[in-house]
Structure formats: structure tokens, C-alpha cells
Scaffold this motif. Sequence first.
Motif, PDB file in Angstrom:
ATOM      1  N   GLY A   1      -0.187   0.360 -16.648  1.00 57.82           N
ATOM      2  CA  GLY A   1      -0.899  -0.893 -16.914  1.00 57.82           C
ATOM      3  C   GLY A   1      -1.648  -1.478 -15.737  1.00 57.82           C
ATOM      4  O   GLY A   1      -1.625  -2.690 -15.525  1.00 57.82           O
ATOM      5  N   LYS A   2      -2.336  -0.629 -14.986  1.00 59.39           N
ATOM      6  CA  LYS A   2      -3.116  -1.152 -13.864  1.00 59.39           C
ATOM      7  C   LYS A   2      -4.234  -2.082 -14.329  1.00 59.39           C
ATOM      8  O   LYS A   2      -4.522  -3.073 -13.675  1.00 59.39           O
ATOM      9  CB  LYS A   2      -3.702   0.005 -13.038  1.00 59.39           C
ATOM     10  CG  LYS A   2      -2.679   0.719 -12.192  1.00 59.39           C
ATOM     11  CD  LYS A   2      -3.274   1.870 -11.421  1.00 59.39           C
ATOM     12  CE  LYS A   2      -3.850   2.944 -12.298  1.00 59.39           C
ATOM     13  NZ  LYS A   2      -2.928   3.561 -13.251  1.00 59.39           N
ATOM     14  N   THR A   3      -4.850  -1.778 -15.466  1.00 59.65           N
ATOM     15  CA  THR A   3      -5.962  -2.610 -15.935  1.00 59.65           C
ATOM     16  C   THR A   3      -5.508  -4.037 -16.249  1.00 59.65           C
ATOM     17  O   THR A   3      -6.110  -4.990 -15.754  1.00 59.65           O
ATOM     18  CB  THR A   3      -6.682  -1.956 -17.128  1.00 59.65           C
ATOM     19  OG1 THR A   3      -7.145  -0.662 -16.724  1.00 59.65           O
ATOM     20  CG2 THR A   3      -7.856  -2.797 -17.594  1.00 59.65           C
ATOM     21  N   PRO A   4      -4.446  -4.243 -17.038  1.00 56.77           N
ATOM     22  CA  PRO A   4      -4.012  -5.630 -17.230  1.00 56.77           C
ATOM     23  C   PRO A   4      -3.567  -6.303 -15.936  1.00 56.77           C
ATOM     24  O   PRO A   4      -3.792  -7.501 -15.753  1.00 56.77           O
ATOM     25  CB  PRO A   4      -2.846  -5.538 -18.219  1.00 56.77           C
ATOM     26  CG  PRO A   4      -2.731  -4.136 -18.639  1.00 56.77           C
ATOM     27  CD  PRO A   4      -3.714  -3.311 -17.883  1.00 56.77           C
ATOM     28  N   MET A   5      -2.984  -5.530 -15.020  1.00 55.94           N
ATOM     29  CA  MET A   5      -2.570  -6.124 -13.742  1.00 55.94           C
ATOM     30  C   MET A   5      -3.780  -6.580 -12.940  1.00 55.94           C
ATOM     31  O   MET A   5      -3.790  -7.678 -12.384  1.00 55.94           O
ATOM     32  CB  MET A   5      -1.720  -5.132 -12.940  1.00 55.94           C
ATOM     33  CG  MET A   5      -0.315  -4.958 -13.484  1.00 55.94           C
ATOM     34  SD  MET A   5       0.772  -4.035 -12.376  1.00 55.94           S
ATOM     35  CE  MET A   5       0.393  -2.343 -12.817  1.00 55.94           C
ATOM     36  N   GLN A   6      -4.829  -5.753 -12.884  1.00 56.56           N
ATOM     37  CA  GLN A   6      -5.999  -6.147 -12.093  1.00 56.56           C
ATOM     38  C   GLN A   6      -6.731  -7.314 -12.747  1.00 56.56           C
ATOM     39  O   GLN A   6      -7.257  -8.196 -12.061  1.00 56.56           O
ATOM     40  CB  GLN A   6      -6.927  -4.970 -11.844  1.00 56.56           C
ATOM     41  CG  GLN A   6      -7.709  -4.496 -13.034  1.00 56.56           C
ATOM     42  CD  GLN A   6      -8.433  -3.186 -12.771  1.00 56.56           C
ATOM     43  OE1 GLN A   6      -8.071  -2.413 -11.876  1.00 56.56           O
ATOM     44  NE2 GLN A   6      -9.449  -2.915 -13.546  1.00 56.56           N
TER      45      GLN A   6
END
Length: 167
Positions: free
Chosen positions: A43-48
Motif C-alpha cells: 500500500g505505498k500509494t495510499p501511504m504517499q
Amino acid sequence: VDPSTGLTVVPPLNPMLFDFQRDIVTWALRRGRAAIFADCGLGKTPMQLEWAKHIPGEVLILAPLAVSAQTVREGAKFGIEATRSTDGKRKTKITVTNYERLHYFNPSDFDGVVCDESSILKNFDGVTKASVTEFMRRVKYRLLCTATAAPNDYIELGTSSEALGDL
């Protein structure tokens, strides 16, 4: 030791994030300049996007062309408005573009930059690495995100450290 340059108080984060994602985003917001080297599917995209949402001011997310539209769609799922731009014009707090369009943007228009798939910076002599690093030097808040960081590749660690302002 590089002192934290980020937020002293982190606001409540999106409840849709998993606990580990909230912990990482909290850490990255406090750092101000950080790298999320997390494996595929974490889930890098929601984190960024959550990081960008809480940075004071405007944020530019740089992503590969095939990923930029996906980033906007993922933002909508999490209630975070992000828009794509290819001409250097901002429409919302979070603007998403691909690396090849960076030259249309002015770093003084942004307070934060995210490099999605930041392993693009690993080529020490690369034109993209040089332009992204120069752009980021002028921006206070910086975040690198990749699933393919090479922890034993000293060149990539060095180019990532340079982009974050630690080298």
C-alpha cells in the motif's frame, strides 16, 4: 543524524489505512524527508497520498506514466483528491504527473514532492535522476517510495540520500 524536518504534530490519519501504514505515514510526516521502501502490495500509494494530504501546501507526485492515473483513482478510493497534470498547471492540492513531464513544473509552486517508483533515481549519471534531484533540492518536504530499493546497492542508496537532502 539528520534531524526531523517534518510535522511536530501529526493529525489523525485515514482510518482506512492499516495500523502499519498509519505508523509509517506518521513517521514519514514527522521526518519531513523520508523514504518508504516497502514490498509490492503493502500500500505505498495510499501511504504517499495520505502523506501528501497532510503536508502543508501543494504537493507534486511524480510517477511512471502507467502509474499516474492509478494514483488518482487510488486517491478517490481513500477520499483524497488528486489530479493529473501534464502541462505544469496545478488544479488541486495534490498534483500527479509522470517523470517525463517534470520540466513543465516549477519547484517554487510546491512544498512537497513524492517520487513514486523512486528506483528511477538509481542511475548515477542519468538525466532523470539529475532533473528530479535538482527539483527536489528546492522543496522542503520529500518522500521517496519504491518496492525495488536495492539495499546493498551503494549507488542507489547514495542517489536516494542525495534526493532527500541527506548526502
